[in-house]
Design a protein around this motif. Structure first.
Motif, short mmCIF file in Angstrom:
data_model
loop_
_atom_site.label_atom_id
_atom_site.label_comp_id
_atom_site.label_asym_id
_atom_site.label_seq_id
_atom_site.Cartn_x
_atom_site.Cartn_y
_atom_site.Cartn_z
N VAL A 93 13.30 -105.03 -60.80
CA VAL A 93 12.53 -103.75 -60.29
C VAL A 93 12.46 -103.60 -58.95
N ALA A 94 12.57 -104.50 -58.04
CA ALA A 94 12.67 -104.16 -56.53
C ALA A 94 13.60 -103.23 -56.33
N GLU A 95 14.76 -103.54 -56.82
CA GLU A 95 16.12 -102.85 -56.52
C GLU A 95 15.96 -101.43 -57.10
N GLU A 102 14.84 -93.83 -52.69
CA GLU A 102 16.22 -93.13 -51.63
C GLU A 102 16.53 -92.02 -52.65
N ARG A 103 16.39 -91.78 -53.88
CA ARG A 103 16.97 -90.51 -54.20
C ARG A 103 15.92 -89.76 -54.56
N ARG A 104 14.55 -89.95 -53.95
CA ARG A 104 13.48 -88.95 -53.65
C ARG A 104 12.70 -88.47 -54.98
N PHE A 105 12.69 -89.34 -56.02
CA PHE A 105 12.05 -89.22 -57.21
C PHE A 105 10.46 -89.38 -56.81
N LYS A 106 9.81 -88.76 -57.45
CA LYS A 106 8.36 -88.93 -57.53
C LYS A 106 7.96 -90.04 -58.35
N ASP A 128 5.79 -102.81 -50.97
CA ASP A 128 6.88 -102.45 -50.48
C ASP A 128 7.12 -101.15 -50.66
N TRP A 129 6.59 -100.39 -51.44
CA TRP A 129 7.14 -99.11 -52.55
C TRP A 129 5.61 -98.18 -52.23
N ARG A 130 6.02 -97.00 -52.21
CA ARG A 130 5.16 -95.78 -52.18
C ARG A 130 5.19 -95.29 -53.58
N PHE A 131 3.93 -95.52 -54.20
CA PHE A 131 3.80 -94.55 -55.46
C PHE A 131 2.78 -93.27 -55.24
#
Length: 219
Positions: A93-95, A102-106, A128-131
């Protein structure tokens, strides 16, 4: 048009949370002198909100609104003690999230877990990730599989539903995706079997989180 957004279910899709949910529910059942259940059985109890969880775990003789409401309060108290004891993101999941950002998906999360617990889990266990949006069960919207929550998320992100890939691990998720006219993608590392996901509308199945990346290139 290629997808622009990924909508995730939470439990069984991003987070392996079964043990903490099972331990909390069993503690609540024990507190009220009801029988408990093996952790594996909870794979088929969870996914449709706390009230349904208790409908499925309480003895038939005590399966009524008053008892469900009473045990629900205890469950919330027990889960608040345990929500992060064993729960972790699934391997890969982290990867996956790194690459999607990086690919700019919402990125969005829609769960039938109560909204406060949903936000707590995402904020702390997926810090560590922005939703772009995180939404759990709220009184103003019907639970999944009703598509209202998914459609509200799409409106908030100003994207048509067809721009979304919906990842989930249960029939509830697949029905939600179909109802919202999003692409239903079933994940096989979660709580429910392949046959269930296909029967309720999954168009693709993933064995590992990173399997999503080549699928996005194809669709």
């Amino acid at each position: 048009m290629p997808p622009k957004a990924i909508l995730f279910d939470l439990d069984g899709t991003l987070l392996d949370s079964l043990a903490d949910i099972a331990d909390s529910c069993n503690a609540a059942l024990s507190h009220h002198s009801f029988p408990t259940h093996p952790t594996e059985s909870y794979k088929f109890f969870v996914g449709d909100g706390v009230a349904t969880l208790l409908e499925r775990t309480l003895p038939t003789s005590h399966n009524n609104l008053a008892t469900i409401a009473e045990v629900s309060l205890t469950y919330r108290s027990e889960y608040q003690k345990r929500w992060n004891q064993k729960t972790r993101p699934y391997p890969g999941v982290a990867e996956l999230l790194d690459t999607l950002i990086e690919r700019r998906f919402k990125l969005a999360v829609l769960s039938n877990k109560p909204d406060d617990f949903t936000r707590q889990c995402v904020t702390n266990l997926l810090a560590d990730w922005r939703f772009d949006i995180v939404m759990g069960s709220v009184p103003t919207l019907p639970h999944k599989p009703h598509p209202a929550g998914a459609l509200q998320l799409a409106r908030t992100l100003n994207l048509p539903p067809a721009d979304f890939v919906y990842l989930g691990d249960t029939s509830t998720d697949m029905q939600t995706a179909v109802g919202a006219k999003m692409l239903p993608v079933g994940v096989l590392w979660g709580f429910r079997p392949e046959a269930e996901l296909l029967a309720y509308g999954a168009k693709h199945l993933l064995k590992h989180p990173l399997d999503l990346l080549p699928l996005l290139d194809r669709v």
